[in-house]
Design an enzyme around this catalytic site. Structure first.
Site, PDB file in Angstrom:
ATOM      1  N   GLY A 127      53.456  -5.745  14.107  1.00 26.20           N
ATOM      2  CA  GLY A 127      53.321  -4.647  13.145  1.00 26.20           C
ATOM      3  C   GLY A 127      53.032  -5.173  11.757  1.00 26.20           C
ATOM      4  N   TYR A 128      51.835  -5.688  11.571  1.00 24.29           N
ATOM      5  CA  TYR A 128      51.412  -6.156  10.241  1.00 24.29           C
ATOM      6  C   TYR A 128      50.528  -5.098   9.577  1.00 24.29           C
ATOM      7  CZ  TYR A 128      52.814 -11.150  10.367  1.00 24.29           C
ATOM      8  OH  TYR A 128      53.500 -12.336  10.361  1.00 24.29           O
ATOM      9  N   SER A 129      49.377  -4.783  10.220  1.00 23.58           N
ATOM     10  CA  SER A 129      48.340  -3.975   9.570  1.00 23.58           C
ATOM     11  C   SER A 129      48.767  -2.525   9.379  1.00 23.58           C
ATOM     12  CB  SER A 129      47.069  -3.985  10.410  1.00 23.58           C
ATOM     13  OG  SER A 129      46.647  -5.303  10.624  1.00 23.58           O
ATOM     14  N   GLU A 244      48.839 -17.582  14.853  1.00 27.07           N
ATOM     15  CA  GLU A 244      47.955 -16.568  15.447  1.00 27.07           C
ATOM     16  C   GLU A 244      46.572 -17.159  15.648  1.00 27.07           C
ATOM     17  OE1 GLU A 244      47.859 -12.847  13.345  1.00 27.07           O
ATOM     18  OE2 GLU A 244      46.272 -12.020  14.601  1.00 27.07           O
ATOM     19  N   ASN A 383      35.660 -11.976   9.717  1.00 25.96           N
ATOM     20  CA  ASN A 383      34.758 -13.106   9.446  1.00 25.96           C
ATOM     21  C   ASN A 383      34.310 -13.154   7.991  1.00 25.96           C
ATOM     22  OD1 ASN A 383      35.076 -13.715  12.099  1.00 25.96           O
ATOM     23  ND2 ASN A 383      32.907 -13.733  12.621  1.00 25.96           N
TER      24      ASN A 383
HETATM   25  C1  LIG Z   1      41.058  -4.696  18.264  1.00 30.51           C
HETATM   26  C2  LIG Z   1      41.978  -4.998  17.112  1.00 30.51           C
HETATM   27  C3  LIG Z   1      43.268  -5.381  17.369  1.00 30.51           C
HETATM   28  C4  LIG Z   1      44.151  -5.621  16.313  1.00 30.51           C
HETATM   29  N1  LIG Z   1      45.465  -5.917  16.607  1.00 30.51           N
HETATM   30  C5  LIG Z   1      46.375  -5.968  15.600  1.00 30.51           C
HETATM   31  C6  LIG Z   1      47.772  -6.093  15.892  1.00 30.51           C
HETATM   32  O1  LIG Z   1      48.185  -6.179  17.048  1.00 30.51           O
HETATM   33  N2  LIG Z   1      48.644  -6.081  14.876  1.00 30.51           N
HETATM   34  C7  LIG Z   1      48.247  -6.004  13.574  1.00 30.51           C
HETATM   35  O2  LIG Z   1      49.112  -6.022  12.700  1.00 30.51           O
HETATM   36  N3  LIG Z   1      46.921  -5.889  13.262  1.00 30.51           N
HETATM   37  C8  LIG Z   1      45.991  -5.859  14.246  1.00 30.51           C
HETATM   38  N4  LIG Z   1      44.643  -5.714  13.959  1.00 30.51           N
HETATM   39  C9  LIG Z   1      44.254  -5.526  12.564  1.00 30.51           C
HETATM   40  C10 LIG Z   1      43.376  -6.612  12.009  1.00 30.51           C
HETATM   41  O3  LIG Z   1      44.120  -7.724  11.643  1.00 30.51           O
HETATM   42  C11 LIG Z   1      42.633  -5.963  10.824  1.00 30.51           C
HETATM   43  O4  LIG Z   1      41.709  -5.042  11.376  1.00 30.51           O
HETATM   44  C12 LIG Z   1      41.905  -6.963   9.973  1.00 30.51           C
HETATM   45  O5  LIG Z   1      42.845  -7.721   9.248  1.00 30.51           O
HETATM   46  C13 LIG Z   1      40.906  -6.293   9.006  1.00 30.51           C
HETATM   47  O6  LIG Z   1      41.549  -5.293   8.276  1.00 30.51           O
HETATM   48  P1  LIG Z   1      40.938  -3.806   8.176  1.00 30.51           P
HETATM   49  O7  LIG Z   1      40.571  -3.366   9.547  1.00 30.51           O
HETATM   50  O8  LIG Z   1      41.957  -2.981   7.406  1.00 30.51           O
HETATM   51  O9  LIG Z   1      39.623  -3.947   7.322  1.00 30.51           O
HETATM   52  P2  LIG Z   1      39.502  -4.032   5.742  1.00 30.51           P
HETATM   53  O10 LIG Z   1      40.465  -5.024   5.227  1.00 30.51           O
HETATM   54  O11 LIG Z   1      39.583  -2.642   5.199  1.00 30.51           O
HETATM   55  O12 LIG Z   1      38.036  -4.578   5.600  1.00 30.51           O
HETATM   56  C14 LIG Z   1      36.865  -3.761   5.781  1.00 30.51           C
HETATM   57  C15 LIG Z   1      35.649  -4.662   5.611  1.00 30.51           C
HETATM   58  O13 LIG Z   1      35.643  -5.254   4.311  1.00 30.51           O
HETATM   59  C16 LIG Z   1      35.605  -6.663   4.420  1.00 30.51           C
HETATM   60  N5  LIG Z   1      36.452  -7.284   3.376  1.00 30.51           N
HETATM   61  C17 LIG Z   1      37.720  -6.939   3.045  1.00 30.51           C
HETATM   62  N6  LIG Z   1      38.174  -7.747   2.045  1.00 30.51           N
HETATM   63  C18 LIG Z   1      37.182  -8.616   1.769  1.00 30.51           C
HETATM   64  C19 LIG Z   1      37.034  -9.698   0.858  1.00 30.51           C
HETATM   65  N7  LIG Z   1      38.038 -10.050   0.038  1.00 30.51           N
HETATM   66  N8  LIG Z   1      35.863 -10.365   0.827  1.00 30.51           N
HETATM   67  C20 LIG Z   1      34.836 -10.014   1.652  1.00 30.51           C
HETATM   68  N9  LIG Z   1      34.914  -8.993   2.539  1.00 30.51           N
HETATM   69  C21 LIG Z   1      36.063  -8.305   2.604  1.00 30.51           C
HETATM   70  C22 LIG Z   1      36.186  -6.979   5.795  1.00 30.51           C
HETATM   71  O14 LIG Z   1      35.777  -8.214   6.278  1.00 30.51           O
HETATM   72  C23 LIG Z   1      35.612  -5.824   6.618  1.00 30.51           C
HETATM   73  O15 LIG Z   1      34.321  -6.077   7.009  1.00 30.51           O
HETATM   74  C24 LIG Z   1      43.716  -5.517  14.978  1.00 30.51           C
HETATM   75  C25 LIG Z   1      42.396  -5.149  14.726  1.00 30.51           C
HETATM   76  C26 LIG Z   1      41.524  -4.887  15.764  1.00 30.51           C
HETATM   77  C27 LIG Z   1      40.118  -4.465  15.436  1.00 30.51           C
END
Ligand SMILES: Cc1cc2nc3c(=O)[nH]c(=O)nc-3n(C[C@H](O)[C@H](O)[C@H](O)COP(=O)(O)OP(=O)(O)OC[C@H]3O[C@@H](n4cnc5c(N)ncnc54)[C@H](O)[C@@H]3O)c2cc1C
Length: 397
Positions: A127-129, A244, A383
């Site tokens: 439960g991070y995101s 991770e 990425n």
């Molecule tokens: C299938 C799946 C499983 C997951 N499982 C888990 C889980 O079990 N537990 C959990 O806690 N989380 C989980 N996650 C969450 C995952 O860690 C986040 O989706 C990830 O960290 C990206 O965050 P976001 O989706 O909020 O995108 P955002 O942070 O909102 O980013 C949106 C876009 O902006 C870009 N961006 C953001 N900041 C920057 C920057 N500083 N410079 C350049 N580009 C940037 C990103 O790369 C992306 O393309 C999962 C995600 C997916 C898709």
């Protein structure tokens, strides 16, 4: 630096292969080959087989019930099992929470939780995101307010992978709004059966629901479920993230995917000849294969450095980017090779419908896998963010 395995490492590799020959159920590899999502029972079956051998927690020290493997042994195990199509070890308990508890947890927490991870009593999720706190994790808002010997937790987590199976969740929660956002975060263990916890599925592009939203409404959590000190959770969270990102290159998965792609390209025909003989298509396959070989060598360099005691830095970001781009390219080429029969994701055929697949059976799952693996370049740190890390730490931009 020596990239060849020693005799002892080759013996270990043979031992892993013999174990897989004897113990890896065909039913489970078959599920992977056919693109069927694994059930909770499937995962638990594989965990139990590994645990019986003492190999479920390869990297844990023996005193905690692990195998005490070094970085090269872990690499060999990952490579052999993924290439063979074995289910991946669900990482949340074994690879994420376990190391945090061993380093920062109390003795009581270690004694209670670690054996339950190994024997399958507990299924953990992460439960991070949160909505608005993904890449920028420090802006998380789920709140835990102290009330006597409990915390009262309110908020929402999202993208919680396999949370529908979990009975426990480790959470980052806000315990202070003073100072820098990173300084007010704590690491809390929450029983998912507590009143006020609600899990809502998120349906993905391939029609499966392996991720969830988790909602907390006035959930009471005993203070002994706090890991380490209050407001120091950011340190533990970052430590967990270094774990991770192990096996982030996914070389074994890519090797298995490439072999499958070649098999399909030999079976499919273009202009009356096998597609693999088409110069344009063959060049695209060769390009991804060369990239994969280069990445596998980089991966070995990182493993070799880790075995010598050096923690990987920006190299893990390089491996994350290349590994995921390569796997996505393999999915893309696989769909291209199959042509129109890869257009629909035939979930009934994947689940074993009597009517079978329309077109070749490998077409039934190609789209599902393609869509599902869009996630690879997002989770574990997107990425784009990895590219920023490389730009800052290696290019000094
Ligand atoms: C299938 C799946 C499983 C997951 N499982 C888990 C889980 O079990 N537990 C959990 O806690 N989380 C989980 N996650 C969450 C995952 O860690 C986040 O989706 C990830 O960290 C990206 O965050 P976001 O989706 O909020 O995108 P955002 O942070 O909102 O980013 C949106 C876009 O902006 C870009 N961006 C953001 N900041 C920057 C920057 N500083 N410079 C350049 N580009 C940037 C990103 O790369 C992306 O393309 C999962 C995600 C997916 C898709």
């Amino acid at each position: 630096m020596n990239l060849d395995y020693t005799d002892a490492q080759k013996t270990f590799r043979d031992e892993v292969r013999a174990f897989l020959d004897a113990k890896l159920p065909e039913r489970l590899t078959d599920a992977g080959r056919k693109g069927r999502a694994l059930t909770k029972d499937d995962h638990e079956e594989w965990h139990a087989i590994l645990n019986e051998k003492g190999w479920l927690a390869g990297s844990w020290p023996e005193e905690f019930g692990g195998a005490g493997w070094d970085a090269v042994q872990r690499h060999i195990f990952e490579d052999e099992t993924t290439a063979r199509g074995a289910p991946r070890i669900v990482p949340f308990g074994v690879a994420m929470l376990g190391p945090v508890l061993m380093k920062f947890g109390s003795k009581a927490q270690q004694d209670h939780y670690l054996p339950r991870i190994l024997d399958g009593t507990d299924w953990w999720c992460q439960g991070y995101s949160e909505p608005g706190a993904g890449s920028d994790l420090a802006s998380l808002r789920t709140e835990a307010v102290r009330d006597g010997d409990h915390y009262i937790v309110n908020g929402q987590k999202t993208w919680t992978t396999l949370g529908q199976y979990a009975n426990w969740i480790f959470c980052l929660v806000r315990t202070s709004k003073e100072g820098k956002p990173q300084k007010g975060i704590s690491f809390l263990l929450i029983d998912m059966n507590s009143p006020g916890v609600e899990v809502r599925p998120i349906v993905l592009l391939d029609g499966t629901a392996e991720v969830n939203e988790v909602w907390f409404s006035d959930v009471r959590v005993p203070v002994e479920n706090l890991v380490g000190e209050e407001n120091k959770g950011w340190t533990y969270a970052k430590y967990l993230l270094t774990h991770e990102r192990t096996n982030i290159a996914g070389v074994g998965f890519a090797n298995a995917g490439l072999a499958n792609l070649k098999r399909i390209a030999r079976a499919e025909r273009a202009g009356g000849r096998p597609l693999i003989e088409n110069p344009h298509f063959a060049a695209r396959v060769a390009r991804v294969e060369i990239d994969l070989m280069a990445m596998a060598t980089t991966n070995l360099r990182v493993v070799s450095a880790a075995a010598a005691g050096n923690a990987p830095g920006a190299e893990s970001s390089m491996l994350k980017i290349k590994g995921t781009v390569i796997r996505q390219e393999i999915n893309h080429l696989t769909r291209s090779a199959i042509g129109p029969y890869a257009m629909p994701f035939q979930s009934e055929a994947v689940e074993g419908d009597n009517a079978g697949a329309i077109g070749p059976d490998y077409g039934a799952r190609a789209s599902g896998q393609y869509f599902n693996n869009r996630k690879l370049s997002i989770y574990g740190g997107s990425n784009e963010v990895q590219r920023t890390i490389i730009a800052k730490s290696m290019l000094e931009l």
